[in-house]
Motif scaffolding. Structure first.
Motif, short mmCIF file in Angstrom:
data_model
loop_
_atom_site.label_atom_id
_atom_site.label_comp_id
_atom_site.label_asym_id
_atom_site.label_seq_id
_atom_site.Cartn_x
_atom_site.Cartn_y
_atom_site.Cartn_z
N THR A 118 0.84 -1.21 0.00
CA THR A 118 0.00 0.00 0.00
C THR A 118 0.87 1.26 0.00
OG1 THR A 118 -1.69 -1.21 1.22
CG2 THR A 118 -1.86 1.18 1.27
N ILE A 119 1.89 1.26 0.88
CA ILE A 119 2.77 2.43 0.96
C ILE A 119 3.50 2.65 -0.36
CG2 ILE A 119 4.96 3.19 2.01
CD1 ILE A 119 3.83 2.56 4.68
N LYS A 120 3.97 1.55 -0.97
CA LYS A 120 4.69 1.69 -2.25
C LYS A 120 3.78 2.24 -3.34
CE LYS A 120 8.53 -1.50 -1.77
NZ LYS A 120 9.04 -2.84 -2.06
N MET A 121 2.50 1.87 -3.29
CA MET A 121 1.57 2.40 -4.30
C MET A 121 1.32 3.90 -4.05
SD MET A 121 -1.11 -0.65 -5.18
CE MET A 121 -1.28 -1.54 -3.65
N ILE A 122 1.24 4.27 -2.76
CA ILE A 122 1.01 5.70 -2.46
C ILE A 122 2.18 6.54 -2.95
CG2 ILE A 122 0.70 7.43 -0.63
CD1 ILE A 122 -0.77 5.29 1.00
N CYS A 123 3.41 6.03 -2.74
CA CYS A 123 4.54 6.87 -3.16
C CYS A 123 5.00 6.55 -4.59
CB CYS A 123 5.66 6.86 -2.14
SG CYS A 123 6.39 5.29 -1.86
N GLY A 124 4.16 5.87 -5.34
CA GLY A 124 4.38 5.73 -6.78
C GLY A 124 5.43 4.72 -7.19
N LEU A 125 5.86 3.85 -6.25
CA LEU A 125 6.88 2.86 -6.60
C LEU A 125 6.25 1.58 -7.16
CD1 LEU A 125 9.27 3.15 -3.54
CD2 LEU A 125 9.73 3.86 -5.88
N ASN A 181 -4.19 12.99 -8.91
CA ASN A 181 -4.11 11.54 -9.10
C ASN A 181 -2.65 11.12 -9.34
OD1 ASN A 181 -4.08 8.95 -10.43
ND2 ASN A 181 -6.30 9.18 -10.63
N ASN A 182 -2.15 10.19 -8.53
CA ASN A 182 -0.70 9.89 -8.61
C ASN A 182 -0.34 8.99 -9.79
OD1 ASN A 182 -1.22 7.29 -7.70
ND2 ASN A 182 0.42 7.29 -6.17
N GLN A 183 -1.34 8.60 -10.58
CA GLN A 183 -0.99 7.88 -11.81
C GLN A 183 -1.09 8.78 -13.02
OE1 GLN A 183 -2.37 3.60 -11.99
NE2 GLN A 183 -3.37 4.38 -10.12
N ASP A 184 -2.13 9.64 -13.02
CA ASP A 184 -2.30 10.55 -14.16
C ASP A 184 -1.21 11.62 -14.19
OD1 ASP A 184 -4.54 9.12 -14.51
OD2 ASP A 184 -5.95 10.68 -13.86
N LYS A 185 -0.92 12.17 -12.98
CA LYS A 185 0.10 13.24 -12.92
C LYS A 185 1.13 12.86 -11.87
CE LYS A 185 -2.99 16.85 -14.42
NZ LYS A 185 -3.84 17.96 -14.03
N ARG A 186 1.87 11.80 -12.19
CA ARG A 186 2.74 11.17 -11.21
C ARG A 186 3.71 12.15 -10.56
NH1 ARG A 186 7.47 8.28 -11.07
NH2 ARG A 186 7.41 6.53 -9.63
N LEU A 187 4.49 12.85 -11.38
CA LEU A 187 5.53 13.72 -10.82
C LEU A 187 4.95 14.84 -9.97
CD1 LEU A 187 8.19 13.97 -13.65
CD2 LEU A 187 8.29 12.68 -11.50
N LYS A 188 3.86 15.40 -10.46
CA LYS A 188 3.23 16.50 -9.72
C LYS A 188 2.70 16.01 -8.37
CE LYS A 188 0.47 20.48 -10.76
NZ LYS A 188 -0.91 20.76 -11.01
N ALA A 189 2.09 14.83 -8.39
CA ALA A 189 1.54 14.28 -7.14
C ALA A 189 2.66 13.94 -6.17
CB ALA A 189 0.71 13.03 -7.44
#
Ligand code: ATP
Length: 325
Positions: free
Chosen positions: A52-59, A73-81
Motif C-alpha cells: 500500500t505504501i509503495k503504491m502511495i509513493c508511486g513505486l 491523481n498519482n498515476q495521471d500526474k505522477r511527478l506532480k503528485a
C-alpha cells in the motif's frame, strides 16, 4: 480541502515467480488522511502495508483503484503528485553510503534546486535536532544503523513535502536508539505540522505518536479509527474490589448467586473480589449487595488494556467488550 491523501478501492495481486500462484496482497483498500494527521498503518506480517505504501509513493502500480495526493491523481500526474510526498522505506536505503552526512543533506537539497548556502541553516537545524551534528563529516557507511535511520528521516524532512511516509522507522534499532527516533518523530509532529503515515510493528511507537490507525489484515481494512476510541472500545470491563473485611461463607454464597462471574480471594488483610461485568450497571448492583451485607469497600481498580492488546484482538477478529454491554 481537508483530505490530503485519498486511497480508493486499491487492489494489487502478485504472481509468485516459481509457482505462478496469485497473491492478493491488497484487496480493495480505501482510506483517507487529513492534513496534519499522523496515521498508523498497521497489520500483521504480509497484511499488505508495504504494498500500500509503495503504491502511495508511486513505486508500485495498482491493478485497480486510485490514489490522490492533494487532489492530484498519482498515476495521471505522477511527478506532480509525488512532489508532495517524501518517503523513508526500508530504513536507510535512500542514502548515499559513500557520501558524508552533510554531503547527503546537500545533495538532496540540491535536488530541490536550492543553493547550498541558502539551505545551510536549515540543514544545521535538522542535524542538531536529530543529534547528528558531531557526525556531519562522517561517511554514511560508518554510521550506526540508528544514525543512518535518523539521517534518512532528516533527509525526508528537508524535502519539505506535505506528507512523509515512514515504513518501520524503528525496525532493528536498540531500545535506546528506538526511543530517540520516537522522540524525534514526536518532535516533528509537534514542531513541523506535517502529515505522516507510519507503518510499524512497534505498538508503543504507534500508541505514542499516532492519532488514528488503519489496521489491515489479509489485504483489507479491518479497522479505521482513532486510537483513543479503540482503547475505550476494547477496555476490559473487569474490576478488582478490595474489601475492608473478609466475607463469611454465607455472604460468599449469596454474592455468587447474584454474580456468577465473581471470584473471591480471601486474605485477612486485603480480601478482594474480581468481577467481569456483563452489564454496565452491574457494578452498582454489587455495591448494593455489599452495602446490605455491611461490607466496606476500600478500593476499586479497573483493568486497563494497552494498544498492543487491542491490536491483537482486532487482528484475531475478537469483538470489543462493549458489544456485551
Ligand atoms: N514482489 C512480490 N511478489 C510476490 N508476492 C509478494 C511480493 N511483494 C509482496 N508479496 C506478498 O504480498 C503480501 C503482502 O506483502 P506486503 O509486503 O505488502 O505486506 P506487509 O504488511 O508490508 O508485511 P510485513 O509486515 O511482513 O512487511 C504478502 O503475502 C507477500 O508475500
Amino acid at each position: 480541502m481537508d483530505e490530503i491523501i485519498q486511497v480508493t478501492n486499491l487492489k494489487k495481486t502478485y504472481k509468485k515467480r516459481k509457482t505462478n500462484e496469485l497473491v492478493k496482497a491488497v484487496n480493495n483498500i480505501s482510506f483517507s488522511v487529513k492534513k496534519g494527521e499522523i496515521l498508523g498503518l498497521l497489520g500483521p506480517n504480509g497484511a499488505g502495508k508495504t504494498s500500500t505504501i509503495k503504491m502511495i509513493c508511486g513505486l508500485l502500480k495498482p491493478d485497480e483503484g486510485t490514489i490522490t495526493i492533494n487532489g492530484i491523481n498519482n498515476q495521471d500526474k505522477r511527478l506532480k503528485a509525488l512532489q508532495h510526498i517524501s518517503s523513508v522505506l526500508e530504513g536507510n536505503r535512500n542514502l548515499y553510503w559513500r557520501l558524508t552526512v552533510r554531503e547527503n543533506m546537500d545533495y538532496f537539497a540540491g535536488n530541490r534546486g536550492i543553493s547550498r548556502k541558502a539551505v545551510a541553516p536549515q540543514i544545521d537545524d535538522l542535524l542538531t535536532k536529530f543529534n547528528l551534528k558531531q557526525k556531519e563529516h562522517e561517511l554514511v557507511n560508518r554510521l550506526s544503523r540508528g544514525m543512518q535511520q535518523k539521517l534518512a528521516i532528516a533527509v525526508a524532512m528537508l524535502a519539505e513535502s506535505d506528507v512523509i511516509l515512514l515504513d518501520e522507522p524503528t525496525l532493528g534499532l536498540d531500545v535506546e536508539t528506538g526511543y530517540e527516533v520516537r522522540e524525534i518523530l514526536r518532535g516533528i509532529v509537534k514542531d513541523y505540522n506535517r502529515t505522516i503515515i507510519i507503518s510499524s510493528h512497534d505498538m508503543d511507537v504507534i500508541q505514542d505518536i499516532c492519532e488514528r490507525t488503519v489496521i489491515i489484515n489479509n489485504g483489507t481494512v479491518v479497522t479505521d479509527d482513532r486510537i483513543e476510541n479503540l482503547l475505550r472500545l476494547f477496555a476490559v470491563k473487569s474490576y478488582t474490589i478490595t474489601l475492608g473485611k473478609p466475607l463469611t461463607s454465607q455472604q460468599q454464597t449469596k454474592l455468587l448467586q447474584f454474580f456468577p462471574t465473581l471470584t473471591y480471594t480471601p486474605d485477612t488483610h486485603h480480601p478482594t473480589l474480581e468481577i467481569d461485568l456483563q452489564r454496565d450497571d452491574e457494578i452498582y448492583d454489587l455495591f448494593e449487595v455489599l452495602k446490605t451485607e455491611s461490607t466496606p469497600v476500600e478500593s476499586i481498580d479497573r483493568k486497563t488494556v494497552n494498544f498492543e492488546q487491542v491490536f491483537m484482538k482486532i487482528v484475531k477478529g475478537e469483538a470489543a467488550d462493549h458489544a456485551l454491554a
